[in-house]
Design a protein around this motif. Sequence first.
Motif, short mmCIF file in Angstrom:
data_model
loop_
_atom_site.label_atom_id
_atom_site.label_comp_id
_atom_site.label_asym_id
_atom_site.label_seq_id
_atom_site.Cartn_x
_atom_site.Cartn_y
_atom_site.Cartn_z
N ALA A 154 -27.13 -6.83 -46.87
CA ALA A 154 -27.64 -5.89 -46.01
C ALA A 154 -27.45 -3.95 -46.61
O ALA A 154 -28.56 -3.44 -45.91
CB ALA A 154 -27.63 -6.47 -44.80
N VAL A 155 -25.95 -4.84 -47.01
CA VAL A 155 -26.09 -2.66 -47.32
C VAL A 155 -26.44 -2.17 -48.29
O VAL A 155 -27.06 -1.01 -48.14
CB VAL A 155 -23.95 -2.85 -46.98
CG1 VAL A 155 -23.96 -1.43 -47.63
CG2 VAL A 155 -23.77 -3.10 -45.37
N VAL A 156 -26.64 -3.25 -49.05
CA VAL A 156 -27.40 -2.99 -50.31
C VAL A 156 -28.61 -3.09 -50.24
O VAL A 156 -29.42 -1.56 -50.69
CB VAL A 156 -26.90 -4.28 -51.56
CG1 VAL A 156 -28.25 -3.76 -52.50
CG2 VAL A 156 -26.01 -3.71 -51.70
N ALA A 157 -30.00 -3.67 -49.30
CA ALA A 157 -30.88 -3.30 -49.13
C ALA A 157 -31.24 -2.09 -47.86
O ALA A 157 -32.02 -1.05 -48.60
CB ALA A 157 -31.16 -4.59 -47.84
N HIS A 158 -30.01 -1.43 -47.21
CA HIS A 158 -29.98 -0.54 -47.19
C HIS A 158 -30.45 0.36 -47.39
O HIS A 158 -30.82 1.34 -47.59
CB HIS A 158 -29.38 -0.16 -45.26
CG HIS A 158 -29.28 0.68 -44.69
ND1 HIS A 158 -29.98 0.90 -43.95
CD2 HIS A 158 -28.23 1.59 -44.61
CE1 HIS A 158 -30.28 2.42 -43.09
NE2 HIS A 158 -28.84 2.52 -43.71
N GLY A 159 -28.95 0.93 -48.34
CA GLY A 159 -28.44 1.42 -49.17
C GLY A 159 -30.29 1.93 -50.30
O GLY A 159 -30.42 3.29 -50.98
N ARG A 160 -31.25 0.81 -50.01
CA ARG A 160 -31.96 1.18 -51.62
C ARG A 160 -33.34 1.05 -50.80
O ARG A 160 -34.19 2.33 -51.40
CB ARG A 160 -32.57 -0.04 -52.42
CG ARG A 160 -31.66 -0.42 -53.48
CD ARG A 160 -32.15 -2.00 -53.60
NE ARG A 160 -31.46 -2.57 -54.90
CZ ARG A 160 -31.27 -2.94 -55.45
NH1 ARG A 160 -31.07 -4.43 -55.02
NH2 ARG A 160 -29.54 -3.66 -56.39
N SER A 161 -33.19 1.50 -49.15
CA SER A 161 -34.21 2.15 -48.36
C SER A 161 -34.05 3.09 -48.46
O SER A 161 -33.47 4.31 -48.18
CB SER A 161 -34.53 1.29 -46.75
OG SER A 161 -33.31 2.19 -46.24
N ALA A 162 -35.63 4.30 -47.95
CA ALA A 162 -35.23 5.80 -47.61
C ALA A 162 -34.41 5.73 -46.88
O ALA A 162 -34.12 7.31 -46.95
CB ALA A 162 -37.09 5.52 -47.82
N GLU A 163 -34.95 5.58 -45.13
CA GLU A 163 -33.89 5.53 -44.34
C GLU A 163 -32.40 5.90 -45.06
O GLU A 163 -32.16 6.41 -44.68
CB GLU A 163 -34.35 4.15 -43.40
CG GLU A 163 -33.78 4.65 -42.07
CD GLU A 163 -33.64 4.17 -41.00
OE1 GLU A 163 -32.98 3.61 -40.19
OE2 GLU A 163 -34.48 2.67 -41.69
N GLY A 164 -31.66 4.69 -45.57
CA GLY A 164 -30.76 4.86 -45.24
C GLY A 164 -29.96 5.90 -46.86
O GLY A 164 -29.69 6.46 -46.38
N ARG A 165 -30.97 6.33 -47.99
CA ARG A 165 -30.69 6.78 -48.60
C ARG A 165 -30.61 8.39 -47.90
O ARG A 165 -30.39 9.44 -48.21
CB ARG A 165 -31.58 7.19 -49.56
CG ARG A 165 -31.62 5.66 -50.75
CD ARG A 165 -31.59 5.57 -52.32
NE ARG A 165 -32.92 6.68 -52.06
CZ ARG A 165 -33.99 6.42 -51.75
NH1 ARG A 165 -34.45 4.88 -51.49
NH2 ARG A 165 -35.38 6.63 -52.02
N ALA A 166 -31.43 8.45 -47.16
CA ALA A 166 -31.82 9.58 -46.28
C ALA A 166 -30.49 10.39 -45.29
O ALA A 166 -29.92 11.16 -45.56
CB ALA A 166 -33.27 10.22 -45.29
N GLY A 167 -30.04 9.12 -45.32
CA GLY A 167 -28.25 9.03 -44.27
C GLY A 167 -27.70 9.42 -45.14
O GLY A 167 -26.69 10.33 -44.40
#
Length: 138
Positions: free
Chosen positions: A91-104
């Motif tokens: 889940a952390v990797v998926a969030h890191g790959r998302s635009a939202e995660g990277r923007a955060g």
Amino acid sequence: MTRTKLRFVGITVRTKTSPNTWRWYQAAPWAAHLPRSALIGISLDGSVWSYLGDQQAKTTRPFPVARWLDQDASRPARDSKALAGLAEAVAVVAHGRSAEGRAGLVAAITAEATTREVWLRSLVIELRRPASVYQQGR
């Protein structure tokens, strides 16, 4: 592999920095056998460290120096705690790959004074690239 290729990252609780600050690699006798460039320290807020170090489900069993030659240490853990840790890691990797995660992450990095560092500015530029670049790694 030569010892110049080894890297160790020590994660500690953040304290006030001074020349007399305790550093994990100064307390580890085995660290004296490695070049200083192979030893990196990262300090975290106490609550983050408490979660990561004490509460978060782990994907592997502990691996202290005494177990480095243990043949069983290379076998993956398959109990429910290890599987929960693996699910969280995915889940952390998926969030890191998302635009939202990277923007955060970009927002958190650019709020820090260390953004003056060239390597960190390069990382921010990389993180702002389109999400499709990160999806290819799957």
